[in-house]
Design a protein around this motif. Structure first.
Motif, PDB file in Angstrom:
ATOM      1  N   GLY A 187     -44.526   1.756 -20.346  1.00 24.39           N
ATOM      2  CA  GLY A 187     -43.473   2.747 -20.300  1.00 24.39           C
ATOM      3  C   GLY A 187     -42.327   2.369 -19.379  1.00 24.39           C
ATOM      4  N   LEU A 188     -42.623   1.573 -18.338  1.00 22.65           N
ATOM      5  CA  LEU A 188     -41.601   1.200 -17.356  1.00 22.65           C
ATOM      6  C   LEU A 188     -40.931  -0.137 -17.671  1.00 22.65           C
ATOM      7  N   TRP A 189     -41.297  -0.744 -18.801  1.00 22.42           N
ATOM      8  CA  TRP A 189     -40.701  -2.039 -19.143  1.00 22.42           C
ATOM      9  C   TRP A 189     -39.181  -1.929 -19.242  1.00 22.42           C
ATOM     10  N   ASP A 190     -38.707  -0.926 -19.969  1.00 23.93           N
ATOM     11  CA  ASP A 190     -37.260  -0.740 -20.112  1.00 23.93           C
ATOM     12  C   ASP A 190     -36.635  -0.197 -18.835  1.00 23.93           C
ATOM     13  N   ASP A 195     -36.556  -7.028 -20.043  1.00 23.05           N
ATOM     14  CA  ASP A 195     -36.003  -7.971 -21.022  1.00 23.05           C
ATOM     15  C   ASP A 195     -35.060  -8.963 -20.370  1.00 23.05           C
ATOM     16  N   TYR A 196     -34.433  -8.542 -19.255  1.00 23.92           N
ATOM     17  CA  TYR A 196     -33.458  -9.401 -18.591  1.00 23.92           C
ATOM     18  C   TYR A 196     -34.107 -10.343 -17.573  1.00 23.92           C
ATOM     19  N   ASN A 197     -35.436 -10.261 -17.494  1.00 22.53           N
ATOM     20  CA  ASN A 197     -36.186 -11.189 -16.644  1.00 22.53           C
ATOM     21  C   ASN A 197     -37.159 -12.040 -17.450  1.00 22.53           C
ATOM     22  N   ASP A 218     -49.070  -3.584 -16.607  1.00 20.57           N
ATOM     23  CA  ASP A 218     -48.953  -2.200 -17.048  1.00 20.57           C
ATOM     24  C   ASP A 218     -47.970  -1.488 -16.120  1.00 20.57           C
ATOM     25  N   ASP A 219     -47.844  -0.172 -16.265  1.00 18.92           N
ATOM     26  CA  ASP A 219     -46.880   0.562 -15.446  1.00 18.92           C
ATOM     27  C   ASP A 219     -47.165   0.429 -13.957  1.00 18.92           C
ATOM     28  N   ALA A 220     -48.448   0.502 -13.596  1.00 18.48           N
ATOM     29  CA  ALA A 220     -48.801   0.418 -12.176  1.00 18.48           C
ATOM     30  C   ALA A 220     -48.388  -0.932 -11.598  1.00 18.48           C
ATOM     31  N   TYR A 221     -48.631  -2.015 -12.359  1.00 20.11           N
ATOM     32  CA  TYR A 221     -48.268  -3.342 -11.855  1.00 20.11           C
ATOM     33  C   TYR A 221     -46.752  -3.507 -11.783  1.00 20.11           C
ATOM     34  N   LEU A 222     -46.040  -2.990 -12.782  1.00 19.64           N
ATOM     35  CA  LEU A 222     -44.585  -3.100 -12.766  1.00 19.64           C
ATOM     36  C   LEU A 222     -43.986  -2.356 -11.581  1.00 19.64           C
TER      37      LEU A 222
END
Length: 276
Positions: A187-190, A195-197, A218-222
């Motif tokens: 969920g936190l990818w965007d 995408d820019y990394n 996952d979200d926690a890791y991001l």
């Protein structure tokens, strides 16, 4: 003497005014108690203003494939924890928290199939705000049904008025959990402009990122990754590009094809351009 009497008179007026003000002050006597989900901004600070709540904060994703890959075992049932806080007076007793599902009409999760029903006695025994506290984590037990291999399901929920707690502010009273049995974009990818990394998200790329780093992505890791050193994020993006070159070369040396997406296109970690 006259001046002294005027001072005494003025003091008396002030005392009467203060007394009147004290009587007018409202006394917080409400015995009600409310619950809110706890959301955090991208700096890791708790969001307390309703106007600052963003849609991505109200959503979570659980993937059985992802969790099985990161834990090294096939998981059939797992617990997803969500943080809640209370409004109102504290209590000297444990207070039960009950959730209830909201039907969305879009592949809604089925209790007893995709998750343990919220009114399950064993689950309720673990769902409470401890005595003297105003926050806790509430368990949601997800189940790996075979139907998840065909499509994801949506579990949207809010707080149930159980005579102890009522739902709090509308912006903090609803959460949506997407349950899947495949790798899905966090969920936190965007939110963190991944995408820019690391290039455009794909499940094939996600699988390699997990395999090569041992992290869940996952979200926690991001949250942990982007809450730290931005230079390390840049390094990781470059490291994935170099790692892919090395791994593809090793595969070709063994007579194997390079890493490809399901449509046959090569896997790429080339980051998107900011367009400046």
């Amino acid at each position: 003497m006259k001046k002294k009497r005027m001072n005494i008179l003025w003091a008396g007026v002030c005392l009467l005014a203060l007394s009147a003000c004290e009587k007018d002050l409202p006394v917080y006597e409400t015995e009600g108690a409310w619950l809110n989900f706890v959301y955090y901004d991208y700096n890791g600070d708790q969001v307390t203003a309703m106007e600052n709540v963003e849609e991505t904060m109200c959503e979570s994703h659980y993937s059985f494939v992802l969790q099985s890959a990161t834990k090294g075992e096939e998981i059939q049932q797992d617990t997803f924890w969500i943080e809640v806080s209370t409004m109102g007076f504290l209590s000297d007793q444990n207070r039960t928290v009950e959730l209830q599902q909201i039907a969305t009409g879009e592949n809604d999760a089925v209790p007893g199939v995709h998750y343990v029903a919220f009114n399950d006695p064993q689950l309720l025994a673990k769902s409470y705000v401890p005595a003297g506290q105003n926050a806790t984590r509430v368990p949601i037990v997800v189940m790996r049904d075979a139907s998840l291999a065909d499509h994801d399901v949506t579990l949207q929920f809010t707080f149930k008025d159980n005579g102890i707690f009522k739902p709090g502010y509308e912006a903090f009273a609803t959460h949506t959990l997407y349950i899947s049995d495949k790798l899905a974009k966090p969920g936190l990818w965007d939110t963190y402009y991944c995408d820019y990394n690391f290039g455009t998200y794909t499940p094939a790329k996600h699988e390699l990122m997990i395999e090569w780093t041992g992290n869940a992505w996952d979200d926690a890791y991001l949250e942990e990754l982007f809450g730290g050193d931005s230079g390390y994020v840049t390094y990781l993006g470059q490291w994935f590009q170099q790692k892919l070159v090395e791994e593809n070369a090793a595969r070709e040396a063994q007579g194997l094809d390079i890493y490809r997406e399901p449509d046959g296109s090569p896997v790429s970690f080339e980051p998107l351009s900011w367009g400046y």
